[in-house]
Design a protein around this motif. Structure first.
Motif, PDB file in Angstrom:
ATOM      1  N   SER A  39     -10.271  13.959 -41.118  1.00 18.19           N
ATOM      2  CA  SER A  39      -8.959  14.475 -41.502  1.00 18.19           C
ATOM      3  C   SER A  39      -8.875  14.844 -42.978  1.00 18.19           C
ATOM      4  O   SER A  39      -7.875  15.415 -43.409  1.00 18.19           O
ATOM      5  CB  SER A  39      -7.876  13.439 -41.182  1.00 18.19           C
ATOM      6  OG  SER A  39      -7.898  13.091 -39.810  1.00 18.19           O
ATOM      7  N   ILE A 304       7.024   9.401 -38.764  1.00 16.60           N
ATOM      8  CA  ILE A 304       5.654   9.905 -38.872  1.00 16.60           C
ATOM      9  C   ILE A 304       4.789   9.198 -37.838  1.00 16.60           C
ATOM     10  O   ILE A 304       4.658   7.968 -37.865  1.00 16.60           O
ATOM     11  CB  ILE A 304       5.074   9.678 -40.281  1.00 16.60           C
ATOM     12  CG1 ILE A 304       5.988  10.301 -41.336  1.00 16.60           C
ATOM     13  CG2 ILE A 304       3.661  10.242 -40.376  1.00 16.60           C
ATOM     14  CD1 ILE A 304       6.195  11.792 -41.197  1.00 16.60           C
ATOM     15  N   ASP A 307      -0.862   8.126 -36.299  1.00 18.09           N
ATOM     16  CA  ASP A 307      -1.973   8.881 -35.737  1.00 18.09           C
ATOM     17  C   ASP A 307      -2.851   9.410 -36.862  1.00 18.09           C
ATOM     18  O   ASP A 307      -2.342   9.802 -37.916  1.00 18.09           O
ATOM     19  CB  ASP A 307      -1.412  10.040 -34.904  1.00 18.09           C
ATOM     20  CG  ASP A 307      -2.472  10.772 -34.104  1.00 18.09           C
ATOM     21  OD1 ASP A 307      -3.308  11.446 -34.738  1.00 18.09           O
ATOM     22  OD2 ASP A 307      -2.455  10.665 -32.867  1.00 18.09           O
ATOM     23  N   LYS A 309      -4.222  12.112 -37.234  1.00 22.58           N
ATOM     24  CA  LYS A 309      -3.935  13.504 -37.583  1.00 22.58           C
ATOM     25  C   LYS A 309      -2.986  13.576 -38.772  1.00 22.58           C
ATOM     26  O   LYS A 309      -3.002  14.547 -39.524  1.00 22.58           O
ATOM     27  CB  LYS A 309      -3.325  14.244 -36.390  1.00 22.58           C
ATOM     28  CG  LYS A 309      -4.258  14.488 -35.230  1.00 22.58           C
ATOM     29  CD  LYS A 309      -3.610  15.362 -34.189  1.00 22.58           C
ATOM     30  CE  LYS A 309      -2.399  14.700 -33.574  1.00 22.58           C
ATOM     31  NZ  LYS A 309      -1.809  15.522 -32.479  1.00 22.58           N
ATOM     32  N   TYR A 310      -2.168  12.543 -38.930  1.00 18.40           N
ATOM     33  CA  TYR A 310      -1.165  12.535 -39.983  1.00 18.40           C
ATOM     34  C   TYR A 310      -1.487  11.543 -41.102  1.00 18.40           C
ATOM     35  O   TYR A 310      -1.091  11.758 -42.249  1.00 18.40           O
ATOM     36  CB  TYR A 310       0.205  12.195 -39.398  1.00 18.40           C
ATOM     37  CG  TYR A 310       0.653  13.169 -38.337  1.00 18.40           C
ATOM     38  CD1 TYR A 310       1.259  14.369 -38.682  1.00 18.40           C
ATOM     39  CD2 TYR A 310       0.457  12.898 -36.984  1.00 18.40           C
ATOM     40  CE1 TYR A 310       1.653  15.279 -37.705  1.00 18.40           C
ATOM     41  CE2 TYR A 310       0.851  13.795 -36.000  1.00 18.40           C
ATOM     42  CZ  TYR A 310       1.446  14.986 -36.374  1.00 18.40           C
ATOM     43  OH  TYR A 310       1.835  15.885 -35.418  1.00 18.40           O
ATOM     44  N   LEU A 317      -1.635   9.998 -46.356  1.00 16.96           N
ATOM     45  CA  LEU A 317      -1.368  11.191 -45.569  1.00 16.96           C
ATOM     46  C   LEU A 317      -2.522  12.187 -45.566  1.00 16.96           C
ATOM     47  O   LEU A 317      -3.205  12.376 -46.578  1.00 16.96           O
ATOM     48  CB  LEU A 317      -0.126  11.900 -46.117  1.00 16.96           C
ATOM     49  CG  LEU A 317       1.208  11.165 -45.995  1.00 16.96           C
ATOM     50  CD1 LEU A 317       2.279  11.903 -46.774  1.00 16.96           C
ATOM     51  CD2 LEU A 317       1.612  10.995 -44.528  1.00 16.96           C
ATOM     52  N   THR A 318      -2.692  12.824 -44.433  1.00 15.09           N
ATOM     53  CA  THR A 318      -3.533  14.020 -44.357  1.00 15.09           C
ATOM     54  C   THR A 318      -2.679  15.209 -44.802  1.00 15.09           C
ATOM     55  O   THR A 318      -1.479  15.076 -45.057  1.00 15.09           O
ATOM     56  CB  THR A 318      -3.992  14.258 -42.914  1.00 15.09           C
ATOM     57  OG1 THR A 318      -2.825  14.505 -42.098  1.00 15.09           O
ATOM     58  CG2 THR A 318      -4.751  13.065 -42.362  1.00 15.09           C
ATOM     59  N   LYS A 320      -1.753  17.612 -42.905  1.00 12.63           N
ATOM     60  CA  LYS A 320      -0.755  17.791 -41.846  1.00 12.63           C
ATOM     61  C   LYS A 320       0.360  16.766 -41.977  1.00 12.63           C
ATOM     62  O   LYS A 320       1.550  17.088 -41.787  1.00 12.63           O
ATOM     63  CB  LYS A 320      -1.441  17.664 -40.478  1.00 12.63           C
ATOM     64  CG  LYS A 320      -0.547  18.022 -39.304  1.00 12.63           C
ATOM     65  CD  LYS A 320      -1.344  18.074 -38.007  1.00 12.63           C
ATOM     66  CE  LYS A 320      -0.463  18.523 -36.846  1.00 12.63           C
ATOM     67  NZ  LYS A 320      -1.243  18.627 -35.581  1.00 12.63           N
ATOM     68  N   GLY A 321       0.002  15.544 -42.300  1.00 21.72           N
ATOM     69  CA  GLY A 321       1.003  14.502 -42.482  1.00 21.72           C
ATOM     70  C   GLY A 321       1.906  14.784 -43.668  1.00 21.72           C
ATOM     71  O   GLY A 321       3.123  14.569 -43.612  1.00 21.72           O
ATOM     72  N   SER A 322       1.310  15.281 -44.749  1.00 21.24           N
ATOM     73  CA  SER A 322       2.088  15.611 -45.935  1.00 21.24           C
ATOM     74  C   SER A 322       3.105  16.709 -45.640  1.00 21.24           C
ATOM     75  O   SER A 322       4.261  16.648 -46.079  1.00 21.24           O
ATOM     76  CB  SER A 322       1.154  16.051 -47.068  1.00 21.24           C
ATOM     77  OG  SER A 322       1.873  16.310 -48.259  1.00 21.24           O
ATOM     78  N   LEU A 324       4.428  17.359 -42.760  1.00 21.33           N
ATOM     79  CA  LEU A 324       5.464  16.802 -41.898  1.00 21.33           C
ATOM     80  C   LEU A 324       6.476  16.000 -42.714  1.00 21.33           C
ATOM     81  O   LEU A 324       7.693  16.103 -42.490  1.00 21.33           O
ATOM     82  CB  LEU A 324       4.843  15.931 -40.806  1.00 21.33           C
ATOM     83  CG  LEU A 324       5.829  15.273 -39.832  1.00 21.33           C
ATOM     84  CD1 LEU A 324       6.728  16.316 -39.171  1.00 21.33           C
ATOM     85  CD2 LEU A 324       5.076  14.457 -38.781  1.00 21.33           C
TER      86      LEU A 324
END
Length: 340
Positions: A39, A304, A307, A309-310, A317-318, A320-322, A324
């Protein structure tokens, strides 16, 4: 009369635990991170610090002297600074662009996240440099670092040098600047096994690099931990309000659970189930204070997904998580600013 003293004593001061103002750095994720997650992208990540010690967002806002401009400071630890997210995709950066575009005026967002910081560090940062900016909102997100310290020492004032709130200026064998200490915090959290790999080959003491080695094994009552954490959070809320700043509390997104192998591999002590329970309790403390003190809250721990992914490890955070988190905060502040 002239007084002559034989000993000038020890000079001490409170630490403003921040990145050195105007610093510039390029970071590359260590192999430990890259080998345990897909990730995080292996590339260079910019870390640029402004004149007040806040992380720059990489945005270019319109020059304005309008008193209609708004400002938000996001206080936190490494989960706020988001080192291994591209500068323009860190959620403070995206939030700043989103709000400025929506309201067609500057909404300045300051990233006050610093690796290793706990909530009392953020309180000192609010007092030392946050209040003078006259922000409209002061946002606070802490949990893991507070819990890690308090459950080992039972106090914010009893801590390893890298986490202390008091700095000894003279009388201390070695002084390390804030950039060194923060770098060490980053290393300890993100690549905790690196030193162990080297240490096994140079035959040093197995506890020589453990900041908490003198505190491990102590029995700290969790009720005492909880009370100190509550006091720190309430102090932040009260100080902000005393200076006409609207406080906002956030629970901490995480993958701190028994099913997360990344968390289990990084956790050093044996009471992992108890730590997970206590971590969840501190997020509940945030919710309880928000309710009892009528404080704005963003419950990121429930918003959040837990997962990879996030969140690529336990709490970071990844990309994608950031993005979101930025979307959630954008919606939150749009609603708040429209109601003014």
């Amino acid at each position: 009369a002239v007084q002559i003293f034989g000993d000038s004593g020890v000079q001490r001061n409170l630490i403003l635990k921040e990145y050195n103002p105007n610093k510039k750095a390029i970071l590359v994720p260590p192999s430990h991170i890259l080998s345990n997650t897909n990730s995080v992208e292996k590339k260079k990540y910019a870390l640029n610090i402004d004149q007040n010690g806040f992380i720059r967002n990489g945005n270019t806002l319109k020059k304005s002297t309008s008193n209609k401009d708004k400002s938000i400071i996001l206080f936190g630890s490494s989960t706020t600074e988001s080192l291994y997210v591209s500068e323009i995709n860190r959620f403070p950066s995206v939030l700043e662009r989103n709000l400025s575009q929506i309201f067609e005026k500057n909404i300045n967002v300051y990233n006050a996240g610093v690796s290793g910081n706990h909530s009392l560090h953020s309180l000192l940062s609010l007092i030392g440099k946050g209040i003078q900016i006259k922000p409209d909102y002061a946002v606070l997100m802490h949990n893991a670092n507070d819990l890690s310290l308090l459950r080992k020492t039972g106090s914010y004032w009893i801590a390893p040098g890298s986490r202390s709130i008091i700095q000894v200026v003279n009388g201390q064998p070695q002084r390390k600047n804030s950039f060194y200490l923060i770098g060490k915090e980053i290393k300890n959290f993100l690549i905790p096994n690196l030193y162990g790999y080297i240490r096994a080959r140079i035959r040093t003491s197995p506890t020589s690099n453990d900041d908490f080695r003198e505190f491990r094994g102590q029995k700290i009552n969790f009720n005492d931990v909880k009370k100190m954490y509550q006091s720190s959070i309430r102090s932040f809320v009260d100080i902000a309000r005393a200076w006409d700043i609207e406080p906002v509390l956030m629970t901490q997104f995480n993958r701190i659970n028994i099913k997360n192998d990344d968390f289990l591999k990084s956790y050093k002590d044996t009471d992992v189930n108890q730590f997970i329970k206590e971590y969840q309790m501190l997020n509940k403390v945030i919710r309880d204070i928000a309710k009892s003190e009528n404080v704005l809250i963003v419950d990121l721990a429930t918003k959040i997904p837990s997962d990879k992914k996030y969140i690529y490890d336990s709490t970071h955070l990844t990309e994608k998580g950031s993005l979101l988190v930025a979307k959630i905060l954008t919606n939150f502040f749009v609603a708040e600013l429209q109601n003014e």
